[in-house]
Design a protein around this motif. Structure first.
Motif, PDB file in Angstrom:
ATOM      1  N   LYS A   2       0.827  -1.193   0.000  1.00  0.00           N
ATOM      2  CA  LYS A   2       0.000   0.000   0.000  1.00  0.00           C
ATOM      3  C   LYS A   2       0.867   1.252   0.000  1.00  0.00           C
ATOM      4  O   LYS A   2       1.840   1.343   0.746  1.00  0.00           O
ATOM      5  N   LYS A   3       0.501   2.224  -0.856  1.00  0.00           N
ATOM      6  CA  LYS A   3       1.234   3.490  -0.888  1.00  0.00           C
ATOM      7  C   LYS A   3       0.931   4.291   0.371  1.00  0.00           C
ATOM      8  O   LYS A   3      -0.160   4.248   0.902  1.00  0.00           O
ATOM      9  N   LYS A   4       1.928   5.037   0.817  1.00  0.00           N
ATOM     10  CA  LYS A   4       1.774   5.888   1.981  1.00  0.00           C
ATOM     11  C   LYS A   4       2.144   7.316   1.588  1.00  0.00           C
ATOM     12  O   LYS A   4       3.116   7.532   0.872  1.00  0.00           O
ATOM     13  N   ARG A   6       3.876  10.589   1.797  1.00  0.00           N
ATOM     14  CA  ARG A   6       5.132  11.051   2.392  1.00  0.00           C
ATOM     15  C   ARG A   6       5.583  12.312   1.672  1.00  0.00           C
ATOM     16  O   ARG A   6       5.190  12.568   0.547  1.00  0.00           O
ATOM     17  N   SER A   8       8.157  14.374  -0.477  1.00  0.00           N
ATOM     18  CA  SER A   8       9.079  13.956  -1.521  1.00  0.00           C
ATOM     19  C   SER A   8      10.501  14.370  -1.174  1.00  0.00           C
ATOM     20  O   SER A   8      10.741  15.469  -0.684  1.00  0.00           O
ATOM     21  N   GLU A  23       3.175  12.765  -6.074  1.00  0.00           N
ATOM     22  CA  GLU A  23       3.623  11.379  -6.259  1.00  0.00           C
ATOM     23  C   GLU A  23       2.571  10.391  -5.787  1.00  0.00           C
ATOM     24  O   GLU A  23       2.339   9.370  -6.416  1.00  0.00           O
ATOM     25  N   TYR A  24       1.905  10.696  -4.686  1.00  0.00           N
ATOM     26  CA  TYR A  24       0.886   9.806  -4.134  1.00  0.00           C
ATOM     27  C   TYR A  24      -0.322   9.694  -5.069  1.00  0.00           C
ATOM     28  O   TYR A  24      -0.833   8.607  -5.301  1.00  0.00           O
ATOM     29  N   GLY A  26      -0.358  10.745  -8.308  1.00  0.00           N
ATOM     30  CA  GLY A  26       0.063  10.424  -9.665  1.00  0.00           C
ATOM     31  C   GLY A  26      -0.177  11.544 -10.655  1.00  0.00           C
ATOM     32  O   GLY A  26      -0.456  11.295 -11.828  1.00  0.00           O
ATOM     33  N   ASN A  57      10.250  10.798   2.316  1.00  0.00           N
ATOM     34  CA  ASN A  57      10.493   9.613   1.496  1.00  0.00           C
ATOM     35  C   ASN A  57      11.984   9.351   1.484  1.00  0.00           C
ATOM     36  O   ASN A  57      12.765  10.173   1.051  1.00  0.00           O
ATOM     37  N   SER A  61      11.216   7.945  -5.890  1.00  0.00           N
ATOM     38  CA  SER A  61      10.064   7.237  -6.433  1.00  0.00           C
ATOM     39  C   SER A  61      10.367   6.678  -7.810  1.00  0.00           C
ATOM     40  O   SER A  61      11.169   7.223  -8.565  1.00  0.00           O
ATOM     41  N   GLN A  63       9.293   6.102 -11.501  1.00  0.00           N
ATOM     42  CA  GLN A  63       8.333   6.697 -12.431  1.00  0.00           C
ATOM     43  C   GLN A  63       8.453   6.109 -13.783  1.00  0.00           C
ATOM     44  O   GLN A  63       9.308   5.537 -14.227  1.00  0.00           O
TER      45      GLN A  63
END
Length: 63
Positions: A2-4, A6, A8, A23-24, A26, A57, A61, A63
């Motif tokens: 699961k994404k959390k 945070r 960047s 980022e969360y 998108g 983070n 990330s 991408q």
């Protein structure tokens, strides 16, 4: 996994809150920053809370 939400560590202007939200979700961090600027009275308060409560983070990330 699961994404959390945070902050960047790579896409940040001040604390990385807008970059982390982008980022969360998108989407572009520019769009998130524009929303924060256009709703500035309340968003400054929300930004300060998020900057102090979100973890940073620790890895870039994908991408």
């Amino acid at each position: 996994m699961k994404k959390k939400l945070r902050r960047s560590s790579t896409d940040k202007s001040i604390y990385g809150v807008c970059g982390g939200i982008a980022e969360y979700v998108g989407i572009s961090s520019l769009l998130v920053r524009l929303v924060f600027v256009l709703t500035s009275p309340i968003s400054i308060f929300i930004y300060m809370i998020l900057a102090n409560t979100l973890d940073e983070n620790s890895f870039p990330s994908k991408q």
